[in-house]
Design a protein around this motif. Structure first.
Motif, PDB file in Angstrom:
ATOM      1  N   CYS A 191       0.850  -1.180   0.000  1.00 11.17           N
ATOM      2  CA  CYS A 191       0.000   0.000   0.000  1.00 11.17           C
ATOM      3  C   CYS A 191       0.892   1.237   0.000  1.00 11.17           C
ATOM      4  O   CYS A 191       2.083   1.169   0.347  1.00 11.17           O
ATOM      5  N   HIS A 192       0.326   2.339  -0.347  1.00 14.45           N
ATOM      6  CA  HIS A 192       1.094   3.525  -0.662  1.00 14.45           C
ATOM      7  C   HIS A 192       0.207   4.741  -0.430  1.00 14.45           C
ATOM      8  O   HIS A 192      -0.918   4.791  -0.899  1.00 14.45           O
ATOM      9  N   GLN A 193       0.711   5.689   0.317  1.00 11.18           N
ATOM     10  CA  GLN A 193      -0.050   6.899   0.645  1.00 11.18           C
ATOM     11  C   GLN A 193       0.724   8.123   0.199  1.00 11.18           C
ATOM     12  O   GLN A 193       1.942   8.186   0.379  1.00 11.18           O
ATOM     13  N   TYR A 194       0.024   9.078  -0.387  1.00 12.62           N
ATOM     14  CA  TYR A 194       0.655  10.359  -0.691  1.00 12.62           C
ATOM     15  C   TYR A 194       0.175  11.374   0.321  1.00 12.62           C
ATOM     16  O   TYR A 194      -1.017  11.503   0.559  1.00 12.62           O
ATOM     17  N   ASP A 195       1.124  12.073   0.927  1.00  9.99           N
ATOM     18  CA  ASP A 195       0.797  13.116   1.894  1.00  9.99           C
ATOM     19  C   ASP A 195       1.305  14.456   1.365  1.00  9.99           C
ATOM     20  O   ASP A 195       2.457  14.540   0.926  1.00  9.99           O
ATOM     21  N   ARG A 196       0.465  15.493   1.437  1.00 15.45           N
ATOM     22  CA  ARG A 196       0.867  16.784   0.885  1.00 15.45           C
ATOM     23  C   ARG A 196       1.632  17.659   1.879  1.00 15.45           C
ATOM     24  O   ARG A 196       2.264  18.626   1.482  1.00 15.45           O
ATOM     25  N   SER A 197       1.574  17.326   3.141  1.00 16.98           N
ATOM     26  CA  SER A 197       2.176  18.197   4.150  1.00 16.98           C
ATOM     27  C   SER A 197       3.102  17.422   5.074  1.00 16.98           C
ATOM     28  O   SER A 197       2.674  16.970   6.137  1.00 16.98           O
ATOM     29  N   PRO A 198       4.403  17.341   4.778  1.00 15.08           N
ATOM     30  CA  PRO A 198       5.052  17.832   3.556  1.00 15.08           C
ATOM     31  C   PRO A 198       4.862  16.837   2.421  1.00 15.08           C
ATOM     32  O   PRO A 198       4.497  15.683   2.681  1.00 15.08           O
ATOM     33  N   PRO A 199       5.105  17.247   1.199  1.00 10.15           N
ATOM     34  CA  PRO A 199       4.917  16.322   0.070  1.00 10.15           C
ATOM     35  C   PRO A 199       5.834  15.112   0.181  1.00 10.15           C
ATOM     36  O   PRO A 199       7.048  15.232   0.308  1.00 10.15           O
ATOM     37  N   ARG A 200       5.230  13.943   0.147  1.00  9.00           N
ATOM     38  CA  ARG A 200       6.015  12.731   0.268  1.00  9.00           C
ATOM     39  C   ARG A 200       5.130  11.532  -0.027  1.00  9.00           C
ATOM     40  O   ARG A 200       3.921  11.584   0.118  1.00  9.00           O
ATOM     41  N   TYR A 201       5.790  10.459  -0.443  1.00  4.05           N
ATOM     42  CA  TYR A 201       5.119   9.176  -0.618  1.00  4.05           C
ATOM     43  C   TYR A 201       5.581   8.244   0.496  1.00  4.05           C
ATOM     44  O   TYR A 201       6.754   8.209   0.837  1.00  4.05           O
ATOM     45  N   ILE A 202       4.657   7.495   1.019  1.00  2.41           N
ATOM     46  CA  ILE A 202       4.958   6.558   2.088  1.00  2.41           C
ATOM     47  C   ILE A 202       4.472   5.177   1.655  1.00  2.41           C
ATOM     48  O   ILE A 202       3.344   5.036   1.193  1.00  2.41           O
TER      49      ILE A 202
END
Lengths: 119, 111
Positions: free
Chosen positions: B90-101
């Protein structure tokens, strides 16, 4: 059909610099997408390295920020990653990918290239 | 720091079985709908299966079903085919700060 292809040295010496390029076809580096690097150490999971958009500053994984630079070359429709001061822990398969659409997923990937850090 | 935890680590099932894979985030993120699932066959690049929690990527069979909200997400494979045995991330994009997890992966193996 969007295609990405990584290229670069497969062997880098400890404390040296890793440099890889991703050639893009079927899309433009200047499109509204994020051009991304991901790596995978042997037998382990995926790690996001960073991304770049042609209009803005790149974003980096905080754990690598002091050593990594991602850039684009619009004339060649490609993007690159440079990682300095490498150690054995940087040995991995390095993938380039296209992010942003759809919904900030990574819909297109290169096949990956193994980089080994060893003397 | 946000962490994605996938469970189980390994899932042993037979062709025809139903598979349920879990992905939990350590905290609700600003862009919780930017949750994706990938399949990786050894020696190959990951393949996008699901984006925006529940939308199937182009060419993905309808036996792959994504669901969830907030901090809990699920990938269900309704009836396993032999080619489905692989590792799933699974993979999450977070905008604050921009990053992929990324999550650490679930290995789906033949029983």
């Amino acid at each position: 059909q969007v295609q990405l292809q990584e290229s670069g040295p497969g062997l880098v010496k400890p404390s040296g610099t890793l440099s890889l390029t991703c050639a893009v076809s079927g899309d433009s580096i200047s499109s509204d997408n994020w051009w991304t690097w991901v790596r995978q150490p042997p037998g382990k999971g995926l790690e996001w390295i960073g991304e770049i958009h042609h209009t803005g500053s790149p974003h980096y994984n905080p754990s690598l920020r002091s050593r990594v630079t991602i850039s684009t070359d619009k004339s060649k429709n490609q993007f690159s990653v440079v990682l300095t001061s490498v150690t054995a822990a940087d040995t991995a398969v390095y993938f380039c990918a296209r992010g942003g659409d759809p919904a900030y997923s990574l819909a297109y990937w290169g096949q990956g290239t193994l980089v080994t850090v060893s003397s | 720091e946000i962490v994605l935890t996938q469970s189980p680590g390994t899932l042993s099932l037979s062709p025809g079985d139903r598979a349920t894979l879990s992905c939990r985030t350590s905290q609700s993120v600003s862009t919780s709908n930017h949750l994706a699932w990938y399949q990786q066959i050894p020696g190959q690049a990951p393949r996008l299966l699901i984006y925006a929690v529940s939308s199937r990527a182009t060419g993905i069979p309808d036996r792959f079903i994504g669901s969830g909200s907030g901090t809990d997400f699920t990938l269900t494979i309704s009836r396993l085919e032999p080619e489905d045995f692989a590792v799933y991330y699974c993979h999450q994009y977070d905008r604050s700060p921009p990053r992929y997890i990324f999550g650490q992966g679930t290995s789906l193996e033949i029983k």
